[in-house]
Design a protein around this motif. Structure first.
Motif, mmCIF file in Angstrom:
data_model
loop_
_atom_site.group_PDB
_atom_site.id
_atom_site.type_symbol
_atom_site.label_atom_id
_atom_site.label_comp_id
_atom_site.label_asym_id
_atom_site.label_seq_id
_atom_site.Cartn_x
_atom_site.Cartn_y
_atom_site.Cartn_z
ATOM 1 N N GLY A 93 -9.824 5.868 -0.637
ATOM 2 C CA GLY A 93 -10.150 4.711 -1.478
ATOM 3 C C GLY A 93 -11.022 3.718 -0.732
ATOM 4 O O GLY A 93 -11.984 3.175 -1.273
ATOM 5 N N ASN A 134 -12.747 1.337 -5.365
ATOM 6 C CA ASN A 134 -11.955 2.383 -4.699
ATOM 7 C C ASN A 134 -11.936 3.710 -5.454
ATOM 8 O O ASN A 134 -11.487 4.716 -4.936
ATOM 9 C CB ASN A 134 -10.513 1.907 -4.491
ATOM 10 C CG ASN A 134 -10.439 0.722 -3.547
ATOM 11 O OD1 ASN A 134 -11.452 0.278 -3.023
ATOM 12 N ND2 ASN A 134 -9.247 0.210 -3.335
ATOM 13 N N LYS A 175 -6.701 0.447 -11.174
ATOM 14 C CA LYS A 175 -5.926 1.316 -12.070
ATOM 15 C C LYS A 175 -6.119 0.943 -13.539
ATOM 16 O O LYS A 175 -5.965 1.771 -14.421
ATOM 17 C CB LYS A 175 -4.445 1.348 -11.679
ATOM 18 C CG LYS A 175 -3.627 0.129 -12.004
ATOM 19 C CD LYS A 175 -2.166 0.402 -11.633
ATOM 20 C CE LYS A 175 -1.292 -0.798 -11.911
ATOM 21 N NZ LYS A 175 0.114 -0.562 -11.540
ATOM 22 N N GLY A 180 0.804 -1.221 0.000
ATOM 23 C CA GLY A 180 0.000 0.000 0.000
ATOM 24 C C GLY A 180 0.838 1.272 0.000
ATOM 25 O O GLY A 180 0.290 2.380 0.035
ATOM 26 N N TRP A 236 -7.762 -2.569 0.179
ATOM 27 C CA TRP A 236 -6.924 -1.639 0.944
ATOM 28 C C TRP A 236 -7.162 -1.741 2.441
ATOM 29 O O TRP A 236 -6.437 -1.143 3.228
ATOM 30 C CB TRP A 236 -7.108 -0.202 0.411
ATOM 31 C CG TRP A 236 -6.443 -0.025 -0.925
ATOM 32 C CD1 TRP A 236 -5.636 -0.921 -1.551
ATOM 33 C CD2 TRP A 236 -6.509 1.124 -1.795
ATOM 34 N NE1 TRP A 236 -5.188 -0.415 -2.758
ATOM 35 C CE2 TRP A 236 -5.711 0.828 -2.929
ATOM 36 C CE3 TRP A 236 -7.156 2.352 -1.718
ATOM 37 C CZ2 TRP A 236 -5.556 1.732 -3.982
ATOM 38 C CZ3 TRP A 236 -6.997 3.256 -2.772
ATOM 39 C CH2 TRP A 236 -6.202 2.945 -3.888
ATOM 40 N N GLN A 266 0.217 4.250 -2.221
ATOM 41 C CA GLN A 266 -0.892 5.146 -1.891
ATOM 42 C C GLN A 266 -0.532 6.099 -0.750
ATOM 43 O O GLN A 266 -1.387 6.739 -0.175
ATOM 44 C CB GLN A 266 -2.147 4.336 -1.519
ATOM 45 C CG GLN A 266 -2.937 3.824 -2.695
ATOM 46 C CD GLN A 266 -2.292 2.618 -3.332
ATOM 47 O OE1 GLN A 266 -1.825 1.715 -2.659
ATOM 48 N NE2 GLN A 266 -2.251 2.585 -4.654
ATOM 49 N N THR A 267 0.747 6.151 -0.386
ATOM 50 C CA THR A 267 1.180 7.070 0.678
ATOM 51 C C THR A 267 1.962 8.222 0.053
ATOM 52 O O THR A 267 2.416 8.117 -1.091
ATOM 53 C CB THR A 267 2.092 6.348 1.698
ATOM 54 O OG1 THR A 267 3.352 6.069 1.074
ATOM 55 C CG2 THR A 267 1.473 5.076 2.214
ATOM 56 N N SER A 316 1.392 -3.651 -8.217
ATOM 57 C CA SER A 316 2.156 -2.677 -7.431
ATOM 58 C C SER A 316 3.597 -2.593 -7.931
ATOM 59 O O SER A 316 4.128 -1.508 -8.143
ATOM 60 C CB SER A 316 2.149 -3.055 -5.950
ATOM 61 O OG SER A 316 0.836 -2.986 -5.443
ATOM 62 N N MET A 373 -4.964 8.954 0.587
ATOM 63 C CA MET A 373 -5.374 8.237 -0.622
ATOM 64 C C MET A 373 -5.911 6.843 -0.280
ATOM 65 O O MET A 373 -6.884 6.374 -0.869
ATOM 66 C CB MET A 373 -4.162 8.109 -1.542
ATOM 67 C CG MET A 373 -4.495 7.969 -2.990
ATOM 68 S SD MET A 373 -2.953 8.173 -3.891
ATOM 69 C CE MET A 373 -3.222 6.987 -5.168
ATOM 70 N N LEU A 374 -5.244 6.233 0.684
ATOM 71 C CA LEU A 374 -5.636 4.890 1.116
ATOM 72 C C LEU A 374 -7.018 4.939 1.778
ATOM 73 O O LEU A 374 -7.917 4.164 1.438
ATOM 74 C CB LEU A 374 -4.576 4.404 2.115
ATOM 75 C CG LEU A 374 -4.261 2.924 2.250
ATOM 76 C CD1 LEU A 374 -4.008 2.272 0.908
ATOM 77 C CD2 LEU A 374 -3.036 2.746 3.149
#
Lengths: 133, 226
Positions: free
Chosen positions: B102, B112, B158, A63, B193, A66-67, A98, B98-99
């Motif tokens: 989503g 998301n 995506k 993840g 997520w 997404q940071t 990813s 963002m996480l």
């Protein structure tokens, strides 16, 4: 499969989740399956070293893409770039969304974006011999 | 609740009996040193129940949970779980935006991106019709919500968002192989997520939707892209 479609050396990257983490959590790391698939699709490929259980993460997993910690992602990815350089490959292949995003960004950051990054299933799709429908 | 109690440990129940502070984890982690990140230090802080320091730091979020540290650990300490447990203990308003955004959109809309179902269908059918223009794929169609299919194919968001060109690879393989596959017309999200944010309840909601879809449409296998 048409093994002449992709020319030049291909480097394979083991994603953490398919390999080391799958091995730990489910008792089976998917190390040999993607390699068998590559054998069917391309004529010359190598593993980024070290590989399988001791491979380096691309730096974009868990993840972290997404940071906001972009700088840390690039620090993490220095090992991956070094491995890709050492492999002397003209293409990087991997089976993870990813890793795909992160390695593309790493190559761009390091002025190596002449090296394409492809999904393993993309390589399969690209080398399929398609008969008339 | 503390990290030490929450994160299942192996092979015994007390991490204080396990960590030799050998530093193998720190030596092998490519991130050691970045923003003061150091797996050995984090394990030791968890042992001392200095949870808040871990939770308030950027460490849980810069770690990719790749597991290289615990692969190297001679005592088999589950360091990834220490990190993920710490993530789960972070106040939801401090989870990377963002996480969390989503996740909230995912809970609300089934994906998301917060993409409406009709827009999803439009994008998929548009890309599918382009593939059908290629020789050998003239009869290609995307089967939505097919009952009794062999394979349910969920999608990484995506591919539906900015990377439409990558939708077709699996479709080509399915078509040539004659696979009996289907995609969901809603709840098609192929990433979870909740796993990344350390939120088990959210994770279960997303998994539950896929299970429910498979049961409703009697689908035999799941292909989850992440």
């Amino acid at each position: 499969m048409d093994k002449t479609k992709i020319t030049g050396r291909v480097a394979y990257h083991d994603p953490c989740n398919y390999g080391r983490k799958s091995e730990e959590l489910f008792g089976h790391g998917f190390y040999e399956e993607p390699r068998w698939i590559l054998d069917q699709c391309v004529s010359e490929w190598v593993s980024l070293h070290p590989d399988k259980g001791t491979q380096y993460c691309c730096g974009g997993g868990g993840g972290t893409l997404q940071t906001p910690y972009k700088e840390e992602r690039f620090i993490y990815g220095r090992k991956k770039i070094e491995q890709i350089r050492q492999s002397d490959a003209q293409m990087v292949v991997l089976p993870c969304h990813s890793c795909h995003g992160q390695i593309k960004a790493l190559l761009e950051e390091n002025h190596m974006n002449h090296i394409p990054v492809k999904y393993l299933w993309e390589v399969v799709a690209d080398t399929l011999i398609v008969d008339a429908d | 609740m503390t990290i030490k109690k929450e994160a299942p440990l192996r092979p015994v129940q007390s991490v204080t009996d396990l960590c030799h502070t050998c530093g193998s984890c720190s030596a092998i982690c490519p991130l050691t040193g970045a923003k003061g990140f150091n797996p050995r230090k984090i394990v030791y802080m968890a042992i001392q129940e200095r949870d808040q320091e871990i939770i308030d730091s950027p460490w849980p979020w810069i770690c990719t949970m790749c597991g290289r540290c615990e692969h190297a650990c001679p005592m088999g300490i589950n360091i990834v779980n220490v990190i993920r447990t710490a993530r789960g203990m972070v106040d939801r308003k401090n989870v990377p935006l963002m996480l969390q955004k989503g996740i909230e959109l995912g809970l609300e809309t089934g994906n998301n991106l917060g993409l409406p179902d009709e827009d999803f269908k439009f994008i998929i059918e548009d890309v599918a019709s382009e593939l059908a223009d290629q020789p050998g794929f003239e009869s290609f169609q995307v089967p939505f919500d097919k009952k009794g299919a062999n394979l349910l194919h969920t999608l990484h968001n995506k591919l539906v968002n900015t990377q439409n060109e990558d939708l077709v690879h699996w479709w080509k393989i399915f078509h040539v192989a004659g696979e009996d596959w289907t995609i969901p017309s809603r709840n098609w999200e192929g990433v979870n997520w909740g796993y990344f944010s350390g939120d088990d309840e959210v994770m279960k909601v997303f998994v539950g939707r896929i299970v429910e879809h498979m049961e409703q449409f009697e689908i035999k296998n799941l292909m989850y892209p992440e």
